[in-house]
Design a protein around this motif. Structure first.
Motif, PDB file in Angstrom:
ATOM      1  N   UNK A 109       5.596  -9.993 -10.134  1.00  0.00           N
ATOM      2  CA  UNK A 109       5.948 -11.210  -9.885  1.00  0.00           C
ATOM      3  C   UNK A 109       4.590 -11.735  -9.236  1.00  0.00           C
ATOM      4  N   UNK A 110       3.539 -10.665  -9.118  1.00  0.00           N
ATOM      5  CA  UNK A 110       2.162 -11.484  -8.505  1.00  0.00           C
ATOM      6  C   UNK A 110       1.753 -10.629  -7.427  1.00  0.00           C
ATOM      7  N   UNK A 111       2.498  -9.697  -6.725  1.00  0.00           N
ATOM      8  CA  UNK A 111       2.007  -9.058  -5.567  1.00  0.00           C
ATOM      9  C   UNK A 111       1.110  -7.959  -6.056  1.00  0.00           C
ATOM     10  N   UNK A 112       0.074  -7.505  -4.972  1.00  0.00           N
ATOM     11  CA  UNK A 112      -0.830  -6.725  -5.314  1.00  0.00           C
ATOM     12  C   UNK A 112      -0.545  -5.171  -4.771  1.00  0.00           C
ATOM     13  N   UNK A 113      -1.007  -4.146  -5.369  1.00  0.00           N
ATOM     14  CA  UNK A 113      -0.635  -2.795  -5.186  1.00  0.00           C
ATOM     15  C   UNK A 113      -1.847  -2.016  -4.969  1.00  0.00           C
ATOM     16  N   UNK A 114      -2.065  -1.186  -3.994  1.00  0.00           N
ATOM     17  CA  UNK A 114      -2.983  -0.113  -3.564  1.00  0.00           C
ATOM     18  C   UNK A 114      -2.459   1.197  -3.433  1.00  0.00           C
ATOM     19  N   UNK A 115      -2.820   2.089  -4.345  1.00  0.00           N
ATOM     20  CA  UNK A 115      -2.183   3.547  -4.168  1.00  0.00           C
ATOM     21  C   UNK A 115      -3.419   4.384  -3.693  1.00  0.00           C
ATOM     22  N   UNK A 116      -3.072   5.228  -2.728  1.00  0.00           N
ATOM     23  CA  UNK A 116      -3.965   6.162  -2.125  1.00  0.00           C
ATOM     24  C   UNK A 116      -3.343   7.522  -1.918  1.00  0.00           C
ATOM     25  N   UNK A 117      -3.893   8.519  -2.531  1.00  0.00           N
ATOM     26  CA  UNK A 117      -3.417   9.658  -2.606  1.00  0.00           C
ATOM     27  C   UNK A 117      -4.314  10.892  -3.158  1.00  0.00           C
ATOM     28  N   UNK A 118      -3.926  12.075  -3.028  1.00  0.00           N
ATOM     29  CA  UNK A 118      -4.982  13.135  -3.475  1.00  0.00           C
ATOM     30  C   UNK A 118      -4.506  13.708  -5.016  1.00  0.00           C
ATOM     31  N   UNK A 119      -3.511  13.029  -5.743  1.00  0.00           N
ATOM     32  CA  UNK A 119      -3.330  13.399  -6.989  1.00  0.00           C
ATOM     33  C   UNK A 119      -2.663  12.231  -7.759  1.00  0.00           C
ATOM     34  N   UNK A 120      -2.611  12.032  -9.031  1.00  0.00           N
ATOM     35  CA  UNK A 120      -2.066  10.767  -9.760  1.00  0.00           C
ATOM     36  C   UNK A 120      -0.481  10.880  -9.394  1.00  0.00           C
ATOM     37  N   UNK A 176      10.353   2.385  -6.033  1.00  0.00           N
ATOM     38  CA  UNK A 176       9.353   2.315  -7.224  1.00  0.00           C
ATOM     39  C   UNK A 176       9.889   1.301  -7.803  1.00  0.00           C
ATOM     40  N   UNK A 177      11.023   1.054  -8.393  1.00  0.00           N
ATOM     41  CA  UNK A 177      11.401   0.161  -9.215  1.00  0.00           C
ATOM     42  C   UNK A 177      11.131  -1.287  -8.683  1.00  0.00           C
ATOM     43  N   UNK A 180       0.390   4.340  -9.756  1.00  0.00           N
ATOM     44  CA  UNK A 180      -1.106   3.986 -10.047  1.00  0.00           C
ATOM     45  C   UNK A 180      -1.161   2.895 -11.470  1.00  0.00           C
ATOM     46  N   UNK A 181      -0.280   2.831 -12.228  1.00  0.00           N
ATOM     47  CA  UNK A 181      -0.264   2.148 -13.557  1.00  0.00           C
ATOM     48  C   UNK A 181      -0.494   0.775 -13.316  1.00  0.00           C
ATOM     49  N   UNK A 182      -0.071   0.135 -12.001  1.00  0.00           N
ATOM     50  CA  UNK A 182       0.099  -1.024 -11.764  1.00  0.00           C
ATOM     51  C   UNK A 182      -0.985  -1.335 -10.465  1.00  0.00           C
ATOM     52  N   UNK A 183      -1.645  -0.434 -10.276  1.00  0.00           N
ATOM     53  CA  UNK A 183      -2.500  -0.636  -8.850  1.00  0.00           C
ATOM     54  C   UNK A 183      -3.732  -1.517  -9.226  1.00  0.00           C
ATOM     55  N   UNK A 184      -3.955  -2.267  -8.279  1.00  0.00           N
ATOM     56  CA  UNK A 184      -5.601  -3.128  -8.231  1.00  0.00           C
ATOM     57  C   UNK A 184      -6.420  -2.214  -7.812  1.00  0.00           C
ATOM     58  N   UNK A 185      -5.921  -1.162  -6.908  1.00  0.00           N
ATOM     59  CA  UNK A 185      -7.090  -0.306  -6.553  1.00  0.00           C
ATOM     60  C   UNK A 185      -6.443   1.130  -6.171  1.00  0.00           C
ATOM     61  N   UNK A 209       0.891  -1.104  -0.076  1.00  0.00           N
ATOM     62  CA  UNK A 209      -0.069  -0.055   0.102  1.00  0.00           C
ATOM     63  C   UNK A 209       1.010   1.187  -0.094  1.00  0.00           C
ATOM     64  N   UNK A 210       0.592   2.113  -1.036  1.00  0.00           N
ATOM     65  CA  UNK A 210       1.421   3.528  -0.976  1.00  0.00           C
ATOM     66  C   UNK A 210       0.288   4.421  -0.757  1.00  0.00           C
ATOM     67  N   UNK A 211       0.568   5.339   0.315  1.00  0.00           N
ATOM     68  CA  UNK A 211      -0.270   6.227   0.882  1.00  0.00           C
ATOM     69  C   UNK A 211       0.225   7.502   1.198  1.00  0.00           C
ATOM     70  N   UNK A 212      -0.277   8.416   0.624  1.00  0.00           N
ATOM     71  CA  UNK A 212       0.408  10.038   0.899  1.00  0.00           C
ATOM     72  C   UNK A 212       1.721  10.267   0.398  1.00  0.00           C
ATOM     73  N   UNK A 213       1.960   9.536  -0.523  1.00  0.00           N
ATOM     74  CA  UNK A 213       3.586   9.995  -1.173  1.00  0.00           C
ATOM     75  C   UNK A 213       3.625   9.581  -2.407  1.00  0.00           C
ATOM     76  N   UNK A 214       4.595  10.163  -3.206  1.00  0.00           N
ATOM     77  CA  UNK A 214       4.904   9.492  -4.619  1.00  0.00           C
ATOM     78  C   UNK A 214       5.983   8.682  -4.689  1.00  0.00           C
ATOM     79  N   UNK A 215       5.786   7.512  -4.878  1.00  0.00           N
ATOM     80  CA  UNK A 215       6.709   6.570  -4.729  1.00  0.00           C
ATOM     81  C   UNK A 215       7.960   7.089  -5.596  1.00  0.00           C
ATOM     82  N   UNK A 216       7.771   7.251  -6.989  1.00  0.00           N
ATOM     83  CA  UNK A 216       9.044   7.372  -7.735  1.00  0.00           C
ATOM     84  C   UNK A 216       9.546   8.751  -7.465  1.00  0.00           C
TER      85      UNK A 216
END
Length: 862
Positions: free
Chosen positions: A425-436, A416-417, A440-445, A402-409
């Motif tokens: 490899x199959x892990x899930x990603x959720x991105x939560x934030x106030x702007x794109x 990020x890499x 988010x290209x790889x996020x399930x949610x 889960x990535x929240x309140x931060x821009x990983x790259x």
């Protein structure tokens, strides 16, 4: 694929995981199969044909299902009619491989001879000379002479800028495609590609600006020839002229392992850092670094470094001797005693932070010390930070990030890499934030909440976990405060949270369920848009504790701290408010005035830094400090990994290590400190601080073999010129939750929620944000992001602002003066500010009709 298979390579058996490529299986057995296009971090391509081998299968009797044997009792091998590429063929049970037969050797010679027909053979002047796979493999496998006429070689451009950082020599390029595939597969910046066909085929860049990627320098490491070079290093030295020194990147919380290649400078009479190379650490940065880590090193040898102590006399800062300045500093601190205050930057190593704390606590009896910049959430990270052994490289199906309140790259590029790799490899990603953001290209949610309501989103997740009884049963005996938390949540129904955050109830439910159902959860949090930091991180800690995702590897909180040793600064100094006015203020490695942050008013100001910053210009005394490249020390990364870096170059001028200066002052204040080196300081820390128990320099220098092998003379062609790690993999100190008997307390702080009509000032981090250090790197001037107040056109109209006007923004008690930048991608009712200016988001403290605007080019705070 699961399980293992048995294969025979050059008459030697080996058992390897099913699905392993033949080239990798041979490497694990110590058998070299030469490659050019293949790289163990990239998908197989089979382009160069250098890896041709003979492959056969043991024939099986269809009746007995046993190997068929010849008259001498040897298994009968059914060989494939043609040679096969080892880099695209995966092992199978009963496979037999031969890598050194006459047929294979002839194929290898032919491929090398063909490659050399189009190669310029300019080895004596090539940057790759001495560490070139083509050169090495030609000597090992190639023909002694060529049948082709040199005059018939195809000539192409030899200096083609792919951008302002990377140059292409088209004559040297062997069209292996490694650079293209790295940018597509690893960095997800598909900015390079092939153009034309046949002998005219060449690499070109598609992006505008050219080669727009934060990871472009990695292509020069994996290029198997000298086709790609950096503008920073091209034609500056040969590999054998430089001394490689192990170090740690100082710029972000990842703690990337690097090597500084240094050499005496004929031009300046001192020493130069000629290039920065990645140093392999598969659990930290693998073999990659971002371009900021690669290029922002020039500050260490900048011409405007402070070289002498300065004292203010007759209104001017005047050079003096160290003896004189130390007497003045010691006398001022002694007079202030317990009233003296200290502000120390999070770029300092652990050893220096420890001595700074001792200086104030023991020599002065003062508790008024704090770190800069101020940080929230430190206590929750200490308790519920990611468990020992956490490694994105081991996260697969069943894992959730889960990535929240931060821009990983922007804030931790190599994370990020590695997160992108985990998702592949199959892990899930959720991105939560106030702007794109790119992740988010790889996020399930994707949860797009209104800035300032991030804590409320987590309150909603807690509601779902409790309402649906998704608390992990095994954690119940360890939790403290569950019923109090349940009661506090009653005032926050999901419909209310939906209305205030903008996140639909069903998305909040999906968010909570994903966390509860995952086998592993790492929650990466930043401070972008965070109005109430303690409530936000506390709620995140609650979510993880309730679901049992703390206290073990690949679980817990992972903060996007600003710098490489922010965690160390929290450990040894902490973030606490200082008095508004003090008799003496000692500022070390920080520039609050230049960054627009408040600091106490001081009767006497001491500043210790690399440069004459805005804060230093106001000082009564300025002390020249050494950069991280000029001394030994340790940093503690955001995952609490303590890592050692080594002295690479002599100090400039009379600059001293921060630790040396603190000792000299302490001695004049009557202390009997006897530290002769940072190692001695770390020895004491390892003996006296339970969190750092046993972490002396010897312990931090432990190593072990890593896959893939890189950087040695035998393996340059296989994994590139990233450096092998022979200097230490560091140690991770455990979180408090990992102690078997530890209790897991739950937090409750009613989150501060800004009104829906408020205009919020949001600190955002950009990798190339304008600043003191990056300003000394000329190669990044075209990419540096200037300071500005970015806002949506609607917000600008509401405030009566036009692009380019100087806006005066008051937020969290600070007054900031920045040019307005109108940007439709910014959410409405939001002003994005550089993160260095303010520790957290806040409501703009001026009504629209009273919003002050100044037109012109006034000086910016920096």
């Amino acid at each position: 694929m699961t399980g293992t298979v048995r294969v025979i390579i050059n008459d030697r058996p080996i058992e390897v995981p099913a699905g392993t490529l033949v080239v990798d299986a041979a490497k694990r057995l110590g058998v070299d199969i030469p490659v050019f296009c293949y790289h163990p971090k990239l998908e197989p391509a089979g382009m160069c044909r250098m890896c041709l081998v003979e492959i056969g299968m043991i024939k099986m009797d269809p009746q007995t299902r046993q190997p068929m044997r010849d008259e001498e009792g040897r298994p009968v091998i059914q060989w494939m009619p043609r040679l096969q590429t080892a880099c695209t063929t995966r092992v199978a049970e009963g496979m037999v491989v031969r890598t050194n037969t006459l047929q294979v050797q002839e194929a290898q010679r032919a491929i090398l001879e063909f490659l050399l027909t189009s190669h310029p053979l300019d080895c004596p002047i090539c940057d790759k000379g001495g560490e070139c796979p083509l050169q090495n493999l030609t000597m090992r496998y190639g023909p002694g002479e060529s049948r082709f006429d040199y005059a018939d070689k195809m000539h192409q451009e030899k200096r083609v800028p792919l951008g302002d950082l990377i140059l292409l020599d088209r004559e040297r390029c062997i069209l292996c495609g490694r650079c293209i595939r790295f940018q597509e597969e690893i960095a997800d910046d598909p900015v390079l590609g092939f153009s034309d066909r046949g002998r005219g085929m060449e690499i070109i860049t598609f992006s505008d600006p050219p080669f727009a990627s934060y990871f472009s320098g990695n292509t020069t490491d994996i290029c198997p020839v000298g086709a790609l070079t950096t503008t920073d290093f091209r034609f500056r030295a040969r590999p054998w002229e430089m001394t490689p020194i192990p170090s740690i990147c100082p710029h972000c919380p990842v703690g990337c392992n690097i090597t500084l290649d240094v050499r005496p400078s004929a031009r300046k009479g001192g020493w130069d850092i000629l290039r920065v190379m990645p140093r392999q650490h598969e659990a930290v940065n693998e073999i990659w670094i971002c371009d900021k880590g690669r290029f922002v090193h020039h500050f260490a040898t900048a011409e405007d470094r402070l070289r002498q102590p300065l004292i203010r006399r007759n209104g001017e800062l005047t050079p003096v001797s160290w003896e004189d300045v130390l007497e003045v500093v010691a006398e001022a601190l002694s007079r202030a005693g317990p009233q003296a205050a200290g502000l120390v930057g999070d770029r300092l190593p652990n050893e220096d932070l420890y001595l700074f704390r001792r200086l104030f606590g023991e020599a002065l009896g003062s508790s008024w010390i704090s770190m800069d910049p101020p940080i929230f959430g430190g206590e929750w990270v200490a308790r519920y930070g990611v468990g020992t052994g956490t490694d994105f490289g081991q996260m697969r199906p069943g894992s959730l990030i889960v990535v929240m309140a931060g821009d990983l790259e922007e804030e931790a590029p190599v994370w990020f890499l590695r997160v992108r790799g985990a998702v592949r490899r199959g892990a899930r990603l959720i991105v939560a934030g106030g702007k794109p953001q790119k992740a988010e290209r790889y996020a399930d949610l994707i949860l797009r909440y209104r800035f300032g309501t991030e804590a409320l989103v987590l309150v909603g997740a807690l509601q779902v976990l409790l309402d649906e009884n998704r608390v992990a049963p095994e954690v119940l005996p360890r939790l403290d405060g569950l019923e109090a938390l349940r009661k506090a949540l009653e005032g926050y129904p999901l419909d209310f949270i939906d209305q205030r955050t903008g996140v639909p109830v069903e998305q909040i439910r999906a968010f909570a369920r994903a966390i509860a159902e995952a086998g592993e959860v790492v929650l990466i949090f930043g401070r972008e848009g965070v109005v109430d930091g303690e409530a936000f991180v506390g709620m995140a800690a609650n979510v993880l504790a309730l679901t049992g995702h703390v206290g073990r590897p690949n679980n817990g909180l992972l903060p996007l701290w600003p710098h490489a040793n922010t965690q160390g600064a929290l450990d040894f100094i902490g973030a606490r408010p200082l008095p508004e006015e003090v008799p003496v203020l000692y500022v070390v490695g920080a520039d609050p005035v230049g960054d627009g942050r408040p600091m106490p008013r001081a009767g006497f100001l001491i500043v210790q830094d690399l440069f004459l910053t805005e804060t230093a210009r106001m000082a009564d005394v300025v002390l020249p400090a050494q950069s991280w490249a000029e001394r030994d020390g340790t940093f503690t990364s955001a995952e609490r990994r303590v890592q050692r870096f080594y002295k690479a170059i002599p100090a400039v001028g009379e600059a001293r290590g921060d630790w040396e200066i603190f000792i000299a002052i302490a001695l004049r204040l009557g202390q009997r400190w006897r530290y002769l080196s940072p190692e001695a300081v770390m020895d004491e820390i390892a003996r006296t601080d339970p969190r750092y128990a046993g972490m002396d320099y010897g312990a931090l220098a432990w190593t072990q073999p890593q896959w893939p092998p890189v950087g040695t003379s035998r393996d340059l062609y296989f994994g590139g010129t990233a450096r092998p790690n022979t200097a230490g993999l560091g140690r991770v100190r455990p979180s408090e939750a990992e102690t078997p008997e530890a209790r897991w307390p739950l937090a409750w702080k009613a989150p501060e929620i800004p009104s829906e009509e408020s205009i919020l000032a949001i600190p955002t981090r950009r990798l190339y944000q304008e600043g003191t250090l990056i300003a000394r790197t000329p190669h990044l001037r075209g990419r540096t992001v200037p300071w500005a107040a970015r806002m949506h056109p609607e917000t600008a109209r509401r405030l009566g602002l036009e692009a380019g006007q100087m806006a005066v923004v008051r937020v969290n008690g600070q007054t900031l003066r920045l040019p307005a930048l109108v940007d439709p991608s910014v959410p409405s009712q939001v002003i994005l500010l550089p993160a260095s200016l303010t520790a957290r988001a806040g409501v703009v403290e001026a009504l629209p009709v009273k919003f002050r605007v100044e037109v012109g080019n006034g000086a910016l705070p920096r």
